[in-house]
Design an enzyme around this catalytic site. Structure first.
Site, PDB file in Angstrom:
ATOM      1  N   ASP A   1       0.846  -1.188   0.000  1.00 48.48           N
ATOM      2  CA  ASP A   1       0.000   0.000   0.000  1.00 48.48           C
ATOM      3  C   ASP A   1       0.885   1.242   0.000  1.00 48.48           C
ATOM      4  O   ASP A   1       1.765   1.402   0.864  1.00 48.48           O
ATOM      5  CB  ASP A   1      -0.908   0.007   1.230  1.00 48.48           C
ATOM      6  N   ILE A   2       0.660   2.120  -0.966  1.00 47.99           N
ATOM      7  CA  ILE A   2       1.453   3.349  -1.073  1.00 47.99           C
ATOM      8  C   ILE A   2       1.123   4.266   0.107  1.00 47.99           C
ATOM      9  O   ILE A   2      -0.046   4.513   0.413  1.00 47.99           O
ATOM     10  CB  ILE A   2       1.170   4.068  -2.400  1.00 47.99           C
TER      11      ILE A   2
ATOM     12  N   ASN B   1      -2.584  13.147  -4.613  1.00 48.94           N
ATOM     13  CA  ASN B   1      -3.695  13.702  -5.387  1.00 48.94           C
ATOM     14  C   ASN B   1      -4.076  15.088  -4.897  1.00 48.94           C
ATOM     15  O   ASN B   1      -4.368  15.986  -5.700  1.00 48.94           O
ATOM     16  CB  ASN B   1      -4.902  12.766  -5.304  1.00 48.94           C
TER      17      ASN B   1
ATOM     18  N   HIS C   1      -4.464  14.628  -9.748  1.00 50.12           N
ATOM     19  CA  HIS C   1      -4.637  13.216 -10.076  1.00 50.12           C
ATOM     20  C   HIS C   1      -3.642  12.728 -11.124  1.00 50.12           C
ATOM     21  O   HIS C   1      -3.318  11.530 -11.150  1.00 50.12           O
ATOM     22  CB  HIS C   1      -6.067  12.961 -10.555  1.00 50.12           C
TER      23      HIS C   1
ATOM     24  N   ASP D   1      -1.596   9.335 -10.782  1.00 48.38           N
ATOM     25  CA  ASP D   1      -1.505   8.293 -11.808  1.00 48.38           C
ATOM     26  C   ASP D   1      -0.048   7.973 -12.142  1.00 48.38           C
ATOM     27  O   ASP D   1       0.318   6.805 -12.351  1.00 48.38           O
ATOM     28  CB  ASP D   1      -2.236   8.730 -13.078  1.00 48.38           C
TER      29      ASP D   1
ATOM     30  N   GLU E   1      -4.593   2.509  -4.456  1.00 46.02           N
ATOM     31  CA  GLU E   1      -3.143   2.516  -4.278  1.00 46.02           C
ATOM     32  C   GLU E   1      -2.625   1.208  -3.710  1.00 46.02           C
ATOM     33  O   GLU E   1      -1.511   1.145  -3.192  1.00 46.02           O
ATOM     34  CB  GLU E   1      -2.729   3.676  -3.356  1.00 46.02           C
TER      35      GLU E   1
END
Length: 238
Positions: free
Chosen positions: A114-115, A122, A127, A131, A157
């Site tokens: 998990d980031i 964001n 965004h 991405d 994420e």
């Protein structure tokens, strides 16, 4: 062979066939065919066969183009059905399908990745920056693991991986390699700012007696322990 050569070959076969037939008829007593009629026959044969051959070759080439286009569309649809469009990794469904195929094998380990602070990317950079971070993390994961390991994007994420045939020390080293590969990323946001990325990783051994989801759930619990323990670290499930 190109279309022009195909047309020339077809016309040549037609003309040759006409010559052979006329020569055979000319060899029959009483049916001798003068040379001028041979010429007329060749001209008639070529003038009739040329447009027909052009039509047939063009239709053949069009059919070939349509077939290749259809095969390309089918391949694209198959890719869309199995791969995440943003990162190029397996999507959630495809990851579970392939993990099920190897789940009975001993020595598999699951990673849940998990980031850290992804919402902040964001919020602070937009965004597009988010991405770009997801794409970069996907590349880092695929390059850090072996080609025969499984890895995919679960959504948002969150990523998952299945490490095949390794012991606890090997699995821990690979998980750390994934973590350090993500930590070394430097992603350029649309604003021009350089974004640094880290991830929290949970590690759990596979239990073939239970579904894949159960093993990933234990990795998920370990991942949250990594989050609460300060992030940017690997935690192994108890």
């Amino acid at each position: 062979m190109g279309p022009k050569r195909k047309i020339a070959l077809c016309v040549g076969i037609s003309v040759l066939g006409t010559i052979i037939i006329m020569a055979a008829m000319s060899a029959i007593p009483g049916l001798f065919i003068p040379v001028r009629y041979f010429i007329v026959g060749i001209v008639c044969s070529s003038s009739i066969s040329t447009p027909v051959c052009i039509l047939l070759v063009r239709q053949s080439e069009e059919n070939k183009r349509l077939r290749l286009e259809l095969e390309g569309r089918v391949a694209d649809l198959a890719r869309l059905a199995n791969y995440d469009g943003l990162t190029g990794l397996l999507n959630r469904n495809a990851f579970f399908d392939r993990a099920e195929q190897v789940h009975a094998q001993p020595g598999n380990w699951y990673l849940l990745i998990d980031i850290d602070h992804f919402k902040r990317f964001n919020d602070d950079h937009g965004h597009l920056a988010g991405d770009a971070v997801l794409r970069a993390v996907g590349i880092a994961i695929s390059e850090a693991l072996r080609p025969d390991d499984l890895y995919g994007r679960m959504g948002g994420e969150e990523f998952a991986a299945c490490l095949l045939a390794c012991d606890a020390d090997q699995a821990t080293r690979r998980a750390e390699h994934v973590r350090t590969s993500i930590q070394s990323l430097r992603v350029t946001a649309p604003s021009g700012r350089i974004v640094r990325v880290t991830a929290s990783i949970g590690l759990s051994i596979s239990d073939p007696a239970q579904p894949v989801e159960a093993s990933l759930h234990r990795a998920d619990i370990a991942m949250y322990a990594a989050k609460t323990g300060g992030r940017n670290q690997v935690r192994r499930a108890a």
